[in-house]
Enzyme design. Structure first.
Site, mmCIF file in Angstrom:
data_model
loop_
_atom_site.group_PDB
_atom_site.id
_atom_site.type_symbol
_atom_site.label_atom_id
_atom_site.label_comp_id
_atom_site.label_asym_id
_atom_site.label_seq_id
_atom_site.Cartn_x
_atom_site.Cartn_y
_atom_site.Cartn_z
ATOM 1 N N ILE A 68 10.011 0.057 5.909
ATOM 2 C CA ILE A 68 8.302 -0.777 6.728
ATOM 3 C C ILE A 68 7.461 -0.009 6.934
ATOM 4 O O ILE A 68 7.453 1.777 6.948
ATOM 5 C CB ILE A 68 8.760 -1.489 8.388
ATOM 6 C CG1 ILE A 68 7.323 -2.011 8.826
ATOM 7 C CG2 ILE A 68 9.037 -0.296 9.699
ATOM 8 C CD1 ILE A 68 7.483 -3.186 9.904
ATOM 9 N N SER A 69 6.607 -0.625 5.511
ATOM 10 C CA SER A 69 5.399 0.439 4.956
ATOM 11 C C SER A 69 4.898 0.793 6.110
ATOM 12 O O SER A 69 4.229 0.489 7.872
ATOM 13 C CB SER A 69 4.586 0.092 4.069
ATOM 14 O OG SER A 69 4.951 -0.351 3.092
ATOM 15 N N GLN A 70 4.333 2.222 6.345
ATOM 16 C CA GLN A 70 3.017 2.907 7.021
ATOM 17 C C GLN A 70 1.874 1.173 7.585
ATOM 18 O O GLN A 70 1.544 1.244 6.559
ATOM 19 C CB GLN A 70 2.642 3.947 6.623
ATOM 20 C CG GLN A 70 1.384 4.757 7.153
ATOM 21 C CD GLN A 70 1.052 5.676 6.632
ATOM 22 O OE1 GLN A 70 1.268 5.534 4.867
ATOM 23 N NE2 GLN A 70 -0.520 6.076 7.106
#
Length: 225
Positions: free
Chosen positions: A74-76
């Site tokens: 899950i992206s930053q």
């Protein structure tokens, strides 16, 4: 204005997933250069802790990428916010997301009232994301397919968000971008990547701009169940 989500008690969160913790994340994003208030409000509202494994919930509102299985992340939050902010500048109505992953980026876009289409090559991730969309009452259209193909049947799109990196922008995706639309994608290899925005002008001409250095998983072909 961000539409009100149908949040269950566990979506609101307590302790390390509480509203206070979310507010702190939003302030960090603001200090890091995110300026669009609608984007910041979506990050504040969408319960990121529901998009990761329960064992990692205490880290949900850190500004960091987290594993979601199958070698994906899950992206930053800063990256999610920056990509969202970039596409909102063209006032899109219909958005294609390439790489559903956990569903978090798609949920942010849906929370902004956009018509969201999302494609994921890993079936297990897509099934989990669909459950989250339903739980939050989000009408996100999703498809299990090779993301490099996009979803041409519903194009062209006002905005396209690509959540995995390719060595170059994928022509098949650029072709699905409407006049006046914007595509945001990480471009590069494992050692060096940049977040690039591509805007198609009224005359059909393409303009590109590099936004920031980033690190994403690679954009792969094919499908997995």
């Amino acid at each position: 204005m961000t539409p009100r989500l149908r949040l269950q008690p566990e979506s609101v969160g307590i302790g390390m997933t509480s509203q206070r913790v979310r507010d702190r994340l939003v302030e960090r994003l603001r200090e890091s250069g995110i300026q669009d208030e609608a984007t910041l409000n979506a990050v504040r509202t969408v319960p990121r802790h529901l998009f990761i494994d329960e064992a990692l919930a205490s880290r949900a509102y850190e500004d960091t990428a987290l594993p979601i299985g199958h070698g994906q992340t899950i992206s930053q939050p800063w990256v999610v916010a920056r990509m969202t902010e970039a596409v909102l500048q063209v006032a899109p109505k219909k958005v294609l997301e390439v790489g559903t992953g956990s569903g978090y980026q798609g949920a942010i876009l849906a929370a902004l009232g956009l018509e969201v289409y999302t494609v994921e090559r890993i079936g297990d991730l897509l099934r989990q994301a669909r459950k989250r969309f339903r739980h939050l009452g989000m009408n996100v259209r999703s498809k299990h397919d090779d993301g490099r193909i996009g979803w041409p049947e519903h194009g062209p799109y006002d905005a396209i968000v690509v959540t995995a990196a390719a060595p170059a922008l994928v022509d098949a995706l650029v072709d699905q971008l409407a006049v006046g639309g914007r595509l945001v994608a990480p471009v590069g290899g494992a050692s060096s990547q940049s977040l690039v925005q591509l805007t198609r002008g009224a005359d059909g001409e393409i303009a590109q701009e590099v936004l920031a250095p980033v690190t994403f998983v690679p954009l792969l072909s094919g499908m997995l169940d």
